[in-house]
Design an enzyme around this catalytic site. Structure first.
Site, PDB file in Angstrom:
ATOM      1  CG  HIS A 221     -33.836  40.981 -15.284  1.00 43.65           C
ATOM      2  ND1 HIS A 221     -33.875  40.056 -16.284  1.00 43.65           N
ATOM      3  CD2 HIS A 221     -32.831  41.821 -15.587  1.00 43.65           C
ATOM      4  CE1 HIS A 221     -32.921  40.310 -17.146  1.00 43.65           C
ATOM      5  NE2 HIS A 221     -32.265  41.372 -16.767  1.00 43.65           N
TER       6      HIS A 221
HETATM    7  C1  UD1 Z   1     -28.102  44.378 -14.947  1.00 43.46           C
HETATM    8  C2  UD1 Z   1     -27.866  44.745 -16.411  1.00 43.46           C
HETATM    9  C3  UD1 Z   1     -28.796  43.907 -17.298  1.00 43.46           C
HETATM   10  C4  UD1 Z   1     -28.669  42.442 -17.004  1.00 43.46           C
HETATM   11  C5  UD1 Z   1     -28.918  42.222 -15.512  1.00 43.46           C
HETATM   12  C6  UD1 Z   1     -28.825  40.781 -15.114  1.00 43.46           C
HETATM   13  C7  UD1 Z   1     -27.247  47.097 -16.816  1.00 43.46           C
HETATM   14  C8  UD1 Z   1     -27.722  48.370 -17.359  1.00 43.46           C
HETATM   15  N1  UD1 Z   1     -28.176  46.139 -16.673  1.00 43.46           N
HETATM   16  O1  UD1 Z   1     -29.413  44.774 -14.592  1.00 43.46           O
HETATM   17  O2  UD1 Z   1     -28.447  44.125 -18.637  1.00 43.46           O
HETATM   18  O3  UD1 Z   1     -29.595  41.721 -17.773  1.00 43.46           O
HETATM   19  O4  UD1 Z   1     -27.938  42.985 -14.799  1.00 43.46           O
HETATM   20  O5  UD1 Z   1     -29.135  40.678 -13.759  1.00 43.46           O
HETATM   21  O6  UD1 Z   1     -26.081  46.964 -16.528  1.00 43.46           O
HETATM   22  N2  UD1 Z   1     -29.065  44.033  -6.670  1.00 43.46           N
HETATM   23  C9  UD1 Z   1     -28.902  43.153  -5.634  1.00 43.46           C
HETATM   24  N3  UD1 Z   1     -27.752  42.431  -5.590  1.00 43.46           N
HETATM   25  C10 UD1 Z   1     -26.773  42.534  -6.516  1.00 43.46           C
HETATM   26  C11 UD1 Z   1     -26.946  43.440  -7.573  1.00 43.46           C
HETATM   27  C12 UD1 Z   1     -28.107  44.168  -7.653  1.00 43.46           C
HETATM   28  O7  UD1 Z   1     -29.738  43.026  -4.777  1.00 43.46           O
HETATM   29  O8  UD1 Z   1     -25.761  41.827  -6.412  1.00 43.46           O
HETATM   30  C13 UD1 Z   1     -30.311  44.802  -6.757  1.00 43.46           C
HETATM   31  C14 UD1 Z   1     -30.132  46.220  -6.334  1.00 43.46           C
HETATM   32  O9  UD1 Z   1     -31.236  46.608  -5.595  1.00 43.46           O
HETATM   33  C15 UD1 Z   1     -30.071  46.980  -7.629  1.00 43.46           C
HETATM   34  C16 UD1 Z   1     -30.962  46.133  -8.534  1.00 43.46           C
HETATM   35  O10 UD1 Z   1     -30.767  44.803  -8.090  1.00 43.46           O
HETATM   36  O11 UD1 Z   1     -30.507  48.283  -7.511  1.00 43.46           O
HETATM   37  C17 UD1 Z   1     -30.589  46.222  -9.976  1.00 43.46           C
HETATM   38  O12 UD1 Z   1     -29.200  45.958 -10.185  1.00 43.46           O
HETATM   39  P1  UD1 Z   1     -28.402  46.663 -11.384  1.00 43.46           P
HETATM   40  O13 UD1 Z   1     -26.996  46.162 -11.434  1.00 43.46           O
HETATM   41  O14 UD1 Z   1     -28.615  48.117 -11.345  1.00 43.46           O
HETATM   42  O15 UD1 Z   1     -29.166  46.204 -12.684  1.00 43.46           O
HETATM   43  P2  UD1 Z   1     -29.886  44.856 -13.089  1.00 43.46           P
HETATM   44  O16 UD1 Z   1     -31.348  45.101 -13.103  1.00 43.46           O
HETATM   45  O17 UD1 Z   1     -29.373  43.675 -12.317  1.00 43.46           O
END
Ligand code: UD1
Length: 378
Positions: A221
């Site tokens: 991811h």
């Molecule tokens: C975040 C953390 C990363 C961790 C990861 C575990 C930061 C910088 N990164 O990255 O260190 O390893 O979490 O998952 O904080 N989304 C959903 N549902 C949710 C949350 C997110 O669909 O409940 C989707 C959204 O489209 C979002 C994307 O996932 O834009 C990324 O989510 P985000 O919280 O920005 O970062 P992660 O890639 O999950």
């Protein structure tokens, strides 16, 4: 005086770290712990399932922030968190890990003045004592958003609890005084050891018609691996080659799912089992019964080490070197040859490794005891 500790969790990897810490505070009458969920992760599969399975009490405050660019997400957490600090007036702010929620809340608390000063063994103070759990990890790769979060959080937190022995040296090299640093072990492993028996009862293998040691487990991811379609195609191409030798199970993070859809990438269902993100207990069972794990995660490098399962890490660096030096981790990078080499090694060599010091299920207790020492005996 009861010491009021405000704990912060926001994203999936935070939940398994905060669970044992909340339990350790609950067991010590000195403390009153409160939990803030920033809402960085909000899907049930990335958040609620962990609260349920790990018996984390419902958050006292939920900021409901959700997704956004790094700046938006960090800024919104900061803005929403400031009034929470004002209402809660905590003596201690405790953050874990390296996600945007970690730095956002730390930065607010570092400049926040409480209504009333309180006593510590170092004298009176009117700012919350800032505590970082899982301090000192460094990948030395500033392209990684988490590395920026780690550097900044450690530089302003006052008590730094270290899980990987390399963290002690990293903090020393950054000029952090010894007094601020304590090696306590790994709280995520507290959770793993406490949940292992329950995890082994999971029927995830039956649900997916898998056999013990008859599959590989893939997770991916990290933006550096999935955001660029060419890199993503390359990596999945390498893994696809592996899938001809060993069927692969791939719980799909929402970020990766979106990127695969955008790049029109599909995986052959006869060799791949692509499943939605799964809960903690099912996931631990999958790790424990996998022949090999191929991942770009941070925490999974640690969990495979403790479960004695070979891990091929598809990253150029790791902030968790003890998993390579002592555990079962092989740092492969993202090139095809090295990943295939790591896979072959895992298939042909019985896993070797030992469990790092203090990864013994008692790290959260050590943290609570050490925080208690910062306050005058009553
Ligand atoms: C975040 C953390 C990363 C961790 C990861 C575990 C930061 C910088 N990164 O990255 O260190 O390893 O979490 O998952 O904080 N989304 C959903 N549902 C949710 C949350 C997110 O669909 O409940 C989707 C959204 O489209 C979002 C994307 O996932 O834009 C990324 O989510 P985000 O919280 O920005 O970062 P992660 O890639 O999950």
């Amino acid at each position: 005086m009861r010491v009021k500790v405000l704990c912060v969790a926001g994203a999936r990897p935070n939940f398994m770290k905060i669970a044992p810490i909340l339990r350790a505070f609950a067991a010590n009458p000195l403390f009153e712990a409160r939990l803030v969920h920033t809402g960085q992760h909000y899907d049930d599969a990335l958040s609620k399932v962990f609260f349920d399975e790990l018996k984390i009490p419902r958050a006292d405050v939920n900021l409901g922030i959700g997704s956004g660019s790094h700046a938006q997400q960090t800024a919104e957490i900061m803005q929403s968190f400031e009034p929470v600090l004002a209402a809660e007036q905590p003596h201690v702010l405790l953050v874990v890990g390296d996600v945007n929620s970690t730095i956002a809340c730390t930065l607010v608390a570092a400049k926040f003045r409480l209504n009333e000063a309180f006593q510590t063994v170092d004298g009176p103070r009117d700012r919350p004592l800032l505590v970082h759990v899982e301090a000192g990890l460094r990948s030395f790769d500033r392209e990684m958003p988490e590395e920026i979060n780690r550097l900044l959080t450690d530089s302003i937190c006052e008590l730094l609890y270290v899980s990987d022995p390399a963290g002690i040296d990293n903090l020393k090299n950054e000029g952090v005084a010894d007094k601020r640093v304590a090696f306590v072990g790994n709280v995520m492993i507290d959770t793993l050891l406490a949940a292992k028996e329950r995890a082994m009862q999971s029927d995830i293998l039956e649900q997916n018609a898998l056999e013990e040691k008859g599959f590989g487990l893939v997770t991916m991811h990290r933006p550096s691996n999935v955001d660029d379609p060419e890199t993503l195609k390359d990596l999945l191409g390498t893994l696809d080659k592996i899938s001809h030798e060993l069927p692969l199970v791939f719980p799909l993070h929402p970020r990766t799912k979106a990127r695969m859809e955008a790049a029109n990438i599909t995986l052959d269902e006869s060799r791949w089992k692509v499943i939605p993100p799964i809960g903690y207990l099912d996931f631990m069972k999958l790790i424990a019964t996998a022949k090999v794990v191929l991942t770009d995660s941070g925490g999974i490098q640690e969990e495979t080490t403790v479960l004695g399962v070979p891990c091929v890490t598809m990253r150029e660096n790791t902030e968790r070197p003890v998993t390579v030096d002592e555990g079962t981790n092989f740092l492969a990078g993202i090139g095809r040859e090295k990943i295939l080499e790591g896979f072959k090694y895992a298939m042909t060599t019985p896993p070797e490794g030992r469990i790092p010091r203090f990864w013994d299920g008692k790290s959260a207790e050590r943290i609570a005891d050490h925080i208690a020492e910062q306050f005058p005996k009553q």
